[in-house]
Every structure is written in structure tokens, then in C-alpha cells.
Design a protein around this motif. Structure first.
Motif, PDB file in Angstrom:
ATOM      1  N   ALA A   1      22.796 -80.882 -73.197  1.00 28.07           N
ATOM      2  CA  ALA A   1      24.179 -80.886 -73.699  1.00 28.07           C
ATOM      3  C   ALA A   1      24.947 -82.043 -73.059  1.00 28.07           C
ATOM      4  O   ALA A   1      25.763 -82.700 -73.717  1.00 28.07           O
TER       5      ALA A   1
ATOM      6  N   ARG B   1      25.603 -77.374 -79.415  1.00 25.24           N
ATOM      7  CA  ARG B   1      24.703 -76.309 -78.927  1.00 25.24           C
ATOM      8  C   ARG B   1      23.520 -76.137 -79.867  1.00 25.24           C
ATOM      9  O   ARG B   1      22.366 -76.026 -79.446  1.00 25.24           O
ATOM     10  N   LYS B   2      23.817 -76.138 -81.180  1.00 24.04           N
ATOM     11  CA  LYS B   2      22.734 -75.933 -82.158  1.00 24.04           C
ATOM     12  C   LYS B   2      21.765 -77.117 -82.188  1.00 24.04           C
ATOM     13  O   LYS B   2      20.554 -76.947 -82.347  1.00 24.04           O
TER      14      LYS B   2
ATOM     15  N   GLU C   1      29.979 -75.789 -80.775  1.00 23.23           N
ATOM     16  CA  GLU C   1      29.007 -75.111 -81.651  1.00 23.23           C
ATOM     17  C   GLU C   1      27.902 -76.038 -82.183  1.00 23.23           C
ATOM     18  O   GLU C   1      26.710 -75.755 -82.066  1.00 23.23           O
TER      19      GLU C   1
END
Ligand code: DON
Length: 574
Positions: free
Chosen positions: A255, A240-241, A237
Motif C-alpha cells: 500500500a 486496497r483492492k 478502497e
């Protein structure tokens, strides 16, 4: 707050000229030195961080657990200085094995960050790209260091040592003057980004002294780190942000490169200065090499016999030569061959010493660097000794005030602007007026050269731990701190010492007001030096010391920063 003792404050004006003679060496202990300190000591730039570290020690943690607590609380309460979106260096001493370890958690260059990205249409370095926003940010290293500290060195689970930071992020902390002032000077950049506005304009207005700053999204990010370790930040999470936010603002992170971030364990630089064994930061820092070079050069003179002007002259000439070498030779050792052995050798220092005229300045002739602007002291250092004799000397940063200004949406993580520490355009000074060439050119996955210099110094009778922020001035702050301890000063006196600095380019001696008296300035000018004798203050030195002979512990916190705190803990309180 921990102000200097009154007599210390009063003596400061004269102290610098008294210090530089490097008075008597530390006293030889009468009795055999104690094997363990009588308790623990922590000094950091914010009282909440020092208190969190002390609590973790009381709960049975060691210095490394306390370092996780101090580092993570600083990341919450000093967004001007350091944070999860930045990096740092952690110099560790393990008392049981006697081993020193240097954790290099410096940011890494994203693959897409090629030098052309940072130039304007005329081919000049564009500070709006190197100091602000998505392209200025390197891949963060601090969260990985916290995980490594807890898993390889600590006694407590990561979640326990992160608990104070999570609580303070969620409940908030009182805004202090530097935070408010810093926001005002970075406001235009910060308010470009929705993620940043969500944190700092949550109540509609910038943070003001007297208000409470709450960071619930940062609390959640810290919780994920506490629960899942490395993967809680670098995958899933949060990752990703981070990637989405940088890319939404026009940058380019992947990523895969975030997940590939790793802390590098490196051999510290070690050298001897008079009675002291100094252990300090190796490349990717330039600090240890420069310190060794300067102290090796000046150890060739009996400085105590000289007047203040000549002592300052010789020290400045040694600084000038070390900073010149920094510019040319220093960079990430994984990418460039750094001639550490040569630069730190006694023979090399002897050669440089021979080029110094006893009473004439050597002009730094070359490009004139722009003067190093120092609006305030970003970056932060903390020093810890625990009751077993474990030591942490750590300096962490997001680079300039509030880093890139970009908080990744939904994470509370303010990203660094460390890319400016690369030589993005060869020979062009960065925000600190220092420049570089091929050795510090950006490459995918490379770490940018740093001046952060977390240091440990040990004599038969004393151990001292010290470091500071201040960009390129960090090295000379630590240098003066070492000379202060060598002159027999207390930890608090060392933190308060008036400062001078020279970095080859620009060719000028910077001095805090009161550091050099009028006669000394005149004499230095007559030798050919240019002296800025009344610059504002700089630095924020945090230090602890254990007197092994006397069996005492003390801390020193820089009086230039009113929210810092140095404290000791009796062994029985654990
Ligand atoms: O690593 C370095 O050398 C710099 N990024 C440190 C920045 C700093 O100390 C800012 N403080 N004035």
C-alpha cells in the motif's frame, strides 16, 4: 471512422518514395500567421473518445480538460491499449504562458520486482513472468496524470471531465473487431484471473462484435477517482483492492509504494529540423533523443537529390545508430545519467554521419535480436489543439495487448505488463526485440524505458501534433510523420503514410507492403541491407494540424484502425 480521401489512398503506393525526398519546405506565409486557431481539433483512436473531448470543449473546457475526457474514455473503450492500470506521457503546450510541460506518468517498478523474479530455472528471461500476470505489472501512473491535468491545467472539475468515461463504463460500448481479436489471442492468460473473468466473461462468453461491453466496477473506480482525486485511486478502497489482488495472484505490491506514486514533470526535448521547432518526449522515453539523433544526422544531406534507395539507406543508417544508442544509454533519468545533451548535439550527429557509407549498409553485428512480433497495435495516442492554441500530445499504454491480462478483482482495472520494458536480463531482447543494459535495469521505484513519443512540431506557418503506438516502432512512425509534414502532406496523408523501420537489432529493414517498390528493395539489398518488404501493417497514428498561414485546422486518423476519429470544432460551437 475517417478513411483517407480516395486520391490519397490511390497515391499511397508511390507516396513513400515521393515523401522521402522531403519535398519543398512548408510554404512561407504571405500574411502574418494567426495568433489563435479558428476552432479546435481532436484525433484519437476511438470515436467515442474524440466525441467526449469535443463535448468537454463545448462545455467550456480547455485542451487539458478535453485530454482528461479523451484519455479516460480510451481507458474504458480500449482495454487492449491503455487504461487506469497503465501509464502514459502527456506533452502540454499552454498558449497563455507559452510554456511546454511534459508529464511523465510512466509506471514505477514495485520494490519486490528484482531481476531474478523474471528468470526461469535455467536463468533465461521467462516471458510468462515479464509479459503476463502480477509480476509483469508496474505501479500505475495514468490516474495520477488525470488528476494533475485537471487540477494544474484544466478549467473544469475532474468529475466533469471524467463523466463521459463513467457513463460509457456503466452503460457499455459496442465491441469492435480488434477488441474481439485481441481477446482471442490473450484468452489463455486472461482467464487465469477471477477479476478478468468477471469483466470479459460476464455473460459467459468472450466479447464478440455486436455485443455491448459494460464495466460497472470500472465505473465505480472512476467515480472514486472523480470524487477523491489521487486518494480515490492510490489510497483507500481501490488501492486496497489493487494490492490485495496482485498479492493474491502471487505478486508483491505494498500500500505504501502505491500511495507514493507521483507524476514527474520533465523538460521536453527540443531541437530544430529544417524549418521546424520540434518539442518531444525526454527520458524516461527514448523517443525524443532518438528522433533528434536521426533528424540531426539526416539534416546533413541534400536528400532531395538522391534516389529512393539512397534516401532510404541513409535514413535507415541513421535509425540504426540512434537505436544502438538507445540500447546502451537510455533509462530513467532519476536513476541513471543519460547523456541527453551529447546524444542530441549537432557535433555528435556529424560524427555519426561520417561513419555512414554512402552506398553500403553498416552491419549491426552483435547479438541477433529476435524479430519484433507485432500482432496488433496496442497503446494509444491522441492529439488536441483548442481554440486558444493550447495543445496536448499524449500517448498512453498498458504495454502489450490487454497488458498483464490481470484485472484487479472488484476494480475493473486491467493492470499493465510494463515491466517487460525494463532490461530484465541485460542484452536479452524484450517483446519488441529491443534490449538494454544497466541504464534500463529494474530498481525499486524506477520507471522503465519507453519508446512513446508524443510530439509537437512548429514552423512559422504551421503547428502539428502527432504520436502513435507500436512499441519500438513508435519512434520511426513519428519520424516519418515529421518528414511527411515537412514534405507538405496533409494531416490525413501523414496518418496514412506507408511505414518502414529499422532498430539496429534485428539488422533488417521492415517495410509495410507497398512502402518500397521492387527496384528500391533490389538496390537496398545490393548495398547490403536485408529487407522485409511485405510485412503486415503497424501503427495507429493520430494527428492534428493548424495551418497558421491559411487559418485552417485539420485532423488525421490512421486508416489502419477503422474506429478512430479526427474531428474539428468551429470556434463558434464553443
Ligand atoms: O512504452 C513503450 O515503449 C511500450 N510499452 C509501448 C507499447 C506499445 O506501443 C504496444 N504497441 N504495439
Amino acid at each position: 471512422m475517417n478513411p483517407p480521401r480516395p486520391h490519397v489512398a490511390a497515391a499511397l503506393g508511390a507516396l513513400f518514395s515521393l515523401l522521402l525526398p522531403f519535398a519543398a519546405p512548408a510554404a512561407t506565409p504571405a500574411a502574418a500567421p494567426a495568433a489563435h486557431p479558428p476552432g479546435a481539433a481532436i484525433a484519437s483512436a476511438h470515436a467515442l473518445a474524440t466525441d467526449a473531448g469535443l463535448d468537454i470543449l463545448r462545455e467550456g473546457g480547455n485542451a487539458f480538460d478535453a485530454a482528461v475526457a479523451v484519455s479516460s474514455v480510451l481507458s474504458v473503450v480500449e482495454p487492449i491499449s491503455s487504461g487506469l492500470g497503465g501509464g502514459g506521457f502527456f506533452l502540454l503546450h499552454d498558449a497563455r504562458t507559452g510554456k511546454d510541460t511534459f508529464l511523465d506518468a510512466r509506471e514505477m517498478s514495485p520494490e519486490a520486482a528484482t531481476p531474478e523474479r523474471y528468470l526461469d530455472k535455467d536463468g533465461n528471461l521467462d516471458p510468462d513472468k515479464s509479459e503476463n500476470g502480477p509480476w509483469s505489472a508496474g505501479l500505475p501512473g495514468l490516474p495520477a496524470a488525470l488528476v494533475e491535468l485537471a487540477s494544474k491545467h484544466g478549467r473544469l472539475p475532474l468529475a466533469r471531465s471524467l463523466a463521459p468515461a463513467i457513463r460509457i463504463a456503466r452503460e457499455g460500448f459496442p465491441v469492435y473487431a480488434r477488441l474481439e481479436r485481441g481477446y482471442a489471442s490473450r484468452r489463455e492468460v486472461m482467464e487465469r484471473y477471477p477479476g478478468t473473468r468477471a469483466v470479459f466473461l460476464a455473460d459467459g462468453d468472450p466479447p464478440k462484435v455486436g455485443e455491448t461491453l459494460r464495466q460497472p466496477e470500472l465505473a465505480r473506480t472512476l467515480e472514486l477517482l472523480a470524487e477523491k482525486g489521487f486518494d480515490g485511486f492510490y489510497r483507500g478502497e481501490t488501492a486496497r483492492k489493487l494490492v490485495a489482488s496482485v498479492n493474491a495472484e502471487g505478486g508483491k505490491w505494498t500500500a505504501a509504494e502505491l500511495a507514493a506514486y507521483h507524476v514527474r514533470e520533465r523538460e521536453p526535448i527540443r531541437f530544430r529540423y529544417r524549418d521546424w521547432d520540434i518539442t518531444t518526449a525526454p527520458p524516461t522515453s527514448s523517443g525524443g533523443v532518438a528522433l533528434a539523433e536521426i533528424l540531426n544526422i539526416v539534416s546533413g544531406w541534400n536528400l532531395q537529390e538522391l534516389d529512393a534507395a539512397h534516401r532510404t539507406h541513409l535514413l535507415v543508417e541513421a535509425m540504426r545508430r540512434a537505436y544502438r544508442d538507445r540500447t546502451i544509454y537510455l533509462g530513467d533519468p532519476d536513476f541513471t545519467r543519460v547523456p541527453v545533451a551529447r546524444l542530441t548535439s549537432a557535433d555528435y550527429a556529424a560524427g555519426l554521419r561520417a561513419t555512414i557509407h554512402p552506398d553500403k549498409a553498416t552491419p549491426s553485428e552483435l547479438l541477433s535480436g529476435k524479430p519484433a512480433p507485432l500482432e496488433d497495435d496496442e497503446t494509444t495516442h491522441f492529439s488536441i489543439i483548442d481554440a486558444d492554441g493550447n495543445i496536448v500530445s499524449a500517448t498512453q499504454t498498458v504495454n502489450l495487448l490487454y497488458g498483464s491480462g490481470l484485472v484487479a478483482e472488484g476494480t475493473g482495472v486491467l493492470l499493465n505488463d510494463e515491466m517487460d520494458d525494463f532490461a530484465l536480463k541485460p542484452g536479452t531482447p524484450n517483446a519488441f526485440g529491443v534490449m538494454g543494459f544497466e541504464a534500463n535495469a529494474p530498481k525499486p521505484g524506477k520507471r522503465m524505458l519507453s519508446s512513446m513519443t508524443p510530439t509537437i512540431m512548429a514552423s512559422p506557418s504551421k503547428v502539428a501534433v502527432l504520436g502513435a503506438p507500436g512499441g519500438s516502432r513508435i519512434i520511426t512512425e513519428v519520424l516519418l510523420g515529421i518528414l511527411g509534414y515537412d514534405a507538405g502532406l496533409s494531416a490525413q496523408e501523414v496518418a496514412a503514410l506507408p511505414r518502414i523501420h529499422h532498430q539496429w537489432m534485428p539488422d533488417v529493414i521492415s517495410a509495410e507492403k507497398g512502402a518500397l517498390d521492387a527496384d528500391t528493395v533490389k538496390a537496398l539489398e545490393a548495398m547490403g541491407h536485408t529487407v522485409n518488404a511485405a510485412e503486415g501493417t503497424w501503427g495507429n497514428l493520430q494527428t492534428v494540424a493548424w495551418d497558421r498561414a491559411a487559418g485552417t485546422l485539420e485532423g488525421g486518423t490512421d486508416p489502419r484502425n477503422p474506429v478512430g476519429k479526427a474531428a474539428t470544432l468551429e470556434a463558434t460551437e464553443r
